[in-house]
Enzyme design. Structure first.
Site, PDB file in Angstrom:
ATOM      1  N   HIS A   1       0.818  -1.220   0.000  1.00 39.23           N
ATOM      2  CA  HIS A   1       0.000   0.000   0.000  1.00 39.23           C
ATOM      3  C   HIS A   1       0.851   1.270   0.000  1.00 39.23           C
ATOM      4  CE1 HIS A   1      -0.283  -0.407   4.714  1.00 39.23           C
ATOM      5  NE2 HIS A   1       0.943  -0.257   4.294  1.00 39.23           N
ATOM      6  N   ASN A   2       0.353   2.244  -0.748  1.00 38.47           N
ATOM      7  CA  ASN A   2       0.960   3.576  -0.861  1.00 38.47           C
ATOM      8  C   ASN A   2       2.341   3.583  -1.511  1.00 38.47           C
ATOM      9  OD1 ASN A   2      -0.945   3.958   1.788  1.00 38.47           O
ATOM     10  ND2 ASN A   2      -0.835   5.825   0.560  1.00 38.47           N
TER      11      ASN A   2
END
Length: 352
Positions: A249-250
């Site tokens: 994520h991210n």
């Protein structure tokens, strides 16, 4: 039971015609008829091959290929050659020339078993294979082809001319640019791996962001790209991702990067443009990898990397330092023997 397969495309073309096709310089027998193409080691006397890297020039002397595409400056007496600026690119041009007549197995139209929500918007000419599900609010732009058994989640948006192979999952609110290719078994937008431990129990942190995949990205089979905790996980324009890669994520991957098989990138790490992660690279979270950096195979990266740096090892070091260190490790037995000998001499001197 007898299993039959369609024959490969029949290729009948003279060497002279190939030279004209790729705008190359012919050296040798232009009348030879070529009926196939193969690698330089496997090619037969009626096949076309190519050699692009000069360090492999010895293979040119041994190849049985009828004709070889080579760089402009290369020669090999007794061999039929076509000299071109870029042998790899010219080889692709020839192969594509013959593949253009291959049967098109892509789905056509909307298969009657596909489940398309009335609230989804599909452009004219979109193709959807059997048993694919497209949820409410999804937008599929013109020219897209979605094979069988795929899932397109709520409010997910596909740009023009995307190609989605069987059994791909595009979770809710994922955004794909134009001409994105995603191979079978890949999941885009699965939850990021986020937990907080309270009183000895792991509590899930909501992952409410999304994934943005920009134009001309290709993603291999069985890749997982996690949605962001907040905002977006981003795969930049023109980036190519091999099979079996994990992107957390991210993560932000810049433009025109290569991420090779079995690599993993932990959360919130940012890659610049033209970065190469070789096979089985591992990157911890919250790093900055500069433009043009190269992480060599099986390296474990625990620190940020400056633009253009090449690293190797675990923990990864600058390539020259890592190779020098590795060379010393390979000589440890000799070092031990030397130390033992020096220790023995010291002890003898102390006795005198």
């Amino acid at each position: 039971m007898t299993v039959t397969r369609n024959s490969p495309p029949v290729m009948q073309i003279s060497v002279a015609d190939i030279a004209r096709l790729v705008k190359g310089e012919l050296i040798g027998d232009g009348g030879l008829i070529v009926n196939g193409f193969s690698g330089i080691k496997e090619a037969k006397n009626n096949e076309l091959t190519f050699l692009s890297n000069p360090k492999y020039e010895p293979l040119l002397h041994d190849t049985k290929a009828g004709v070889t595409l080579v760089p402009r400056q290369m020669s090999c007496p007794g061999k039929t050659l076509i000299r071109v600026d870029n042998p790899s690119l010219s080889f692709i041009e020839v192969v594509n020339y013959f593949l253009k007549d291959e049967p098109d197995y892509r789905p056509k139209g909307i298969h009657p078993t596909a489940v398309v929500s009335p609230g989804a918007k599909l452009a004219t000419g979109v193709a959807v294979g059997a048993h694919t599900v497209i949820e409410d609010g999804a937008i599929v732009s013109e020219g897209c082809v979605i094979y069988a058994n795929c899932y397109v989640g709520h409010e997910t948006h596909l740009g023009k001319n995307c190609l989605i192979y069987p059994q791909v999952v595009l979770r809710e609110k994922v955004v794909l640019g134009s001409r994105v290719i995603i191979h079978s078994g890949t999941v885009i937008g699965s939850d990021g791996f986020g937990y907080i431990t309270i009183d000895g129990k792991h509590m899930k942190i909501p992952q409410v962001g999304t994934v943005l995949i920009e134009d001309d990205v290709e993603i291999g089979a069985n890749v997982t790209v996690d949605r962001a905790r907040f905002d977006k996980t981003i795969i930049g324009e023109g980036t190519k991702i091999d099979n079996l890669v994990q992107i957390a994520h991210n993560v932000i991957i810049g433009k025109h990067c290569f991420v090779v098989a079995q690599s993993g990138i932990a959360g919130s790490t940012k890659l610049g443009n033209y970065v190469i992660l070789a096979a089985q690279s591992g990157l911890v979270g919250h790093l900055e990898i500069g433009d043009g950096a190269v992480v060599t195979a099986q390296s474990g990266v625990t620190r940020s990397i400056k633009p253009g740096e090449q690293v190797f090892g675990s923990p990864a070091q600058l390539l020259k330092v890592a190779f020098r260190t590795n060379a010393h490790i390979q000589r440890l037995d000799k070092y031990v023997e030397t130390i033992k000998e020096l220790k023995k001499r010291v002890e003898e001197l102390e006795k005198k």
